[in-house]
Design an enzyme around this catalytic site. Structure first.
Site, PDB file in Angstrom:
ATOM      1  N   LEU A 212     -18.781   9.441  17.929  1.00 47.72           N
ATOM      2  CA  LEU A 212     -19.123   9.876  19.284  1.00 47.72           C
ATOM      3  C   LEU A 212     -19.131  11.397  19.362  1.00 47.72           C
ATOM      4  O   LEU A 212     -20.049  12.001  19.943  1.00 47.72           O
ATOM      5  CB  LEU A 212     -18.119   9.302  20.278  1.00 47.72           C
ATOM      6  CG  LEU A 212     -18.026   9.977  21.651  1.00 47.72           C
ATOM      7  CD1 LEU A 212     -19.295   9.730  22.464  1.00 47.72           C
ATOM      8  CD2 LEU A 212     -16.800   9.486  22.421  1.00 47.72           C
TER       9      LEU A 212
ATOM     10  N   SER B 207     -18.644   5.081  21.451  1.00 44.63           N
ATOM     11  CA  SER B 207     -17.437   4.873  22.250  1.00 44.63           C
ATOM     12  C   SER B 207     -16.239   5.520  21.579  1.00 44.63           C
ATOM     13  O   SER B 207     -16.254   5.809  20.378  1.00 44.63           O
ATOM     14  CB  SER B 207     -17.174   3.378  22.437  1.00 44.63           C
ATOM     15  OG  SER B 207     -16.747   2.800  21.217  1.00 44.63           O
TER      16      SER B 207
ATOM     17  N   GLU C 120     -18.288   5.385  16.650  1.00 34.53           N
ATOM     18  CA  GLU C 120     -16.936   5.251  17.178  1.00 34.53           C
ATOM     19  C   GLU C 120     -16.182   6.570  17.038  1.00 34.53           C
ATOM     20  O   GLU C 120     -16.172   7.171  15.960  1.00 34.53           O
ATOM     21  CB  GLU C 120     -16.152   4.168  16.427  1.00 34.53           C
ATOM     22  CG  GLU C 120     -16.690   2.763  16.581  1.00 34.53           C
ATOM     23  CD  GLU C 120     -15.902   1.741  15.772  1.00 34.53           C
ATOM     24  OE1 GLU C 120     -15.914   0.561  16.150  1.00 34.53           O
ATOM     25  OE2 GLU C 120     -15.279   2.127  14.756  1.00 34.53           O
ATOM     26  N   CYS C 121     -15.572   7.014  18.119  1.00 35.14           N
ATOM     27  CA  CYS C 121     -14.619   8.121  18.125  1.00 35.14           C
ATOM     28  C   CYS C 121     -15.193   9.388  17.473  1.00 35.14           C
ATOM     29  O   CYS C 121     -15.927  10.124  18.101  1.00 35.14           O
ATOM     30  CB  CYS C 121     -13.321   7.693  17.461  1.00 35.14           C
ATOM     31  SG  CYS C 121     -11.901   8.704  17.926  1.00 35.14           S
ATOM     32  N   GLY C 122     -14.871   9.655  16.206  1.00 43.39           N
ATOM     33  CA  GLY C 122     -15.436  10.820  15.544  1.00 43.39           C
ATOM     34  C   GLY C 122     -16.949  10.781  15.517  1.00 43.39           C
ATOM     35  O   GLY C 122     -17.611  11.820  15.587  1.00 43.39           O
TER      36      GLY C 122
END
EC number: 6.3.5.11
Length: 434
Positions: free
Chosen positions: A323, A419, A319-321
């Site tokens: 990704l 994501s 997730e986020c970081g």
């Protein structure tokens, strides 16, 4: 468990520090559990310092009403009082259906207001009255004034408030300040002075705020929710590796607890070039990779391990970081490239405009997170921006939010899914089977 909710008329009122200070002060006499309204990852860290226990997020958008009540009941067991910190102003959110006000209504929790009184006096009476009577179906029981300059200032404010009990104040003090960064307050991992700050604030709260009255005002009204039995696996648990260090620290405590029911969790640090050789699933959360680019670029053993695990078909969720770390390159504010894992052919600029808000994702391809055609809600929270995306397979169509590119999120390669959206695993649409 008794419970009380601390809210305000706006962000920047001092909610986080005063809430943490009250938690710490009450912890001398009671067993206190902290809760945080909304999706925030940072404030719960302050609560944990104050109470010694993990703080639990309660988010109506991501979790739904019943799951919020279940989490409040579940994590309140064996505690004397739960203190919920609100988010933004009392009535703010996507709309009032996802606001702190709605959370108080759903959980039958009385409210204490924290009002920043710098540069105002009697006007605070109008603010409190407006908040109290804007809606009539929640109970605003008390108010605490913040940044009071003198006893005279306090008396002006106190005398202006009607129908709500004034519980005291926190004096103006230039030392009572939590620094901010581009994603909000600095994390506990970044700032070791936070412990001293909370300790100092709690001393002021003990002196100037009626803590006994706060405990008395807390409600223990039945939440009218059934708690399912823990479905912890009785067999041999598979091992899940979870990235955790100052670069990757954005995890919901409840998510980790849900995973513990099925997996043996082992944490590793990409910053320290660590890996878990026999992991059967991997989870890389968000955080601040952009502040550790040189260390992450040098984490060659971790990156090689992740790439090999991805090629082998091991289930990896990021997730986020996470990704960002699984992408090809991260480009800093000086336009310098930093080589990352390279599982995805994506280049990301690390500092751009803030993207923040709730998301709604429709699963358009089979994956191990959400069944195809199901819809799940999450939230985005980052300042990075993809500037080159050479990937074709995405598992989510973004119905609300931005995603990675062209209203798509959840880039997929082999059994690796990453994501920008953060998800809460209590959502009934998720199948966290990894």
């Amino acid at each position: 468990m008794k419970r009380i909710l601390l809210s305000s008329d706006r962000s920047g009122s001092g909610k986080t520090l005063i809430t943490s200070a009250i938690m710490r002060a009450l912890s001398k006499k009671y067993k206190v559990r902290g809760f945080k309204a909304g999706p925030d990852f940072i404030d719960p860290g302050y609560h944990k310092i104050a109470t010694g226990f993990p703080s639990i997020n309660l988010d109506l958008w991501m979790m739904g009403k019943n799951n919020v009540k279940r989490s409040l009941a579940k994590y309140g067991k064996e505690f004397d009082i739960g203190i919920i910190e609100g988010v933004m102003g009392l009535y703010d959110g996507v709309d009032t259906l996802y606001s702190t006000y709605e959370l108080a209504k759903v959980t039958k929790t009385p409210i204490i207001l924290i009002i920043n009184c710098s540069n105002i006096g009697s006007t605070v009476g109008a603010i409190v009255k407006g908040l109290k009577y804007y809606r009539s179906d929640v109970s605003i029981r008390g108010v605490i004034f913040n940044k009071i300059a003198s006893e005279t200032h306090y008396n002006y404010c106190r005398n202006a408030v009607e129908d709500v009990e004034v519980l005291g104040y926190v004096p103006f003090d230039k030392n009572l300040e939590i620094k901010s960064r581009h994603l909000g307050l600095v994390t506990v991992e970044d700032n070791r002075e936070v412990q001293n700050l909370i300790r100092y604030a709690s001393e002021l709260v003990e002196k100037y705020v009626d803590l006994d009255k706060i405990y008395e005002m807390a409600s223990d009204e039945d939440l009218e929710i059934d708690l399912p039995e823990d479905n912890e696996s009785n067999g041999v648990k598979r091992k899940m590796a979870i990235a955790y260090d100052p670069a990757f620290s954005f995890y919901y405590q409840e998510n980790l607890d849900i995973l513990k029911n099925k997996y043996e969790l082992e944490f590793f640090s990409p910053l320290n070039n660590e890996y878990v050789e026999d992991a059967e699933a991997i989870y890389i959360g968000g955080g601040y990779p952009e502040l550790h680019l040189n260390e992450l670029e040098k984490s060659t053993r971790t990156k090689k391990w992740l790439k090999n695990m991805s090629y082998a078909g091991v289930k990896i969720y990021a997730e986020c970081g996470g990704l960002m770390y699984l992408s090809k390159n991260l480009i800093d504010e000086n336009n310098k490239n930093h080589s990352m894992t390279g599982i995805f052919d994506i280049d990301i600029k690390t500092k751009d405009k803030l993207t923040i808000g709730y998301t709604e994702l429709e699963a358009v391809k089979e994956n191990f997170i959400v069944n195809k055609n199901n819809v799940v809600r999450g939230h985005e929270f980052h300042v990075s921006k993809p500037i080159s995306v050479n990937e074709k397979e995405f598992v989510f169509k973004v119905r609300i939010g931005k995603g990675i590119i062209n209203k798509l999120d959840g880039v997929k390669s082999n059994n690796t899914v990453a994501s920008y959206s953060h998800l809460h695993f209590s959502n009934f649409q998720l199948r966290i089977v990894f």
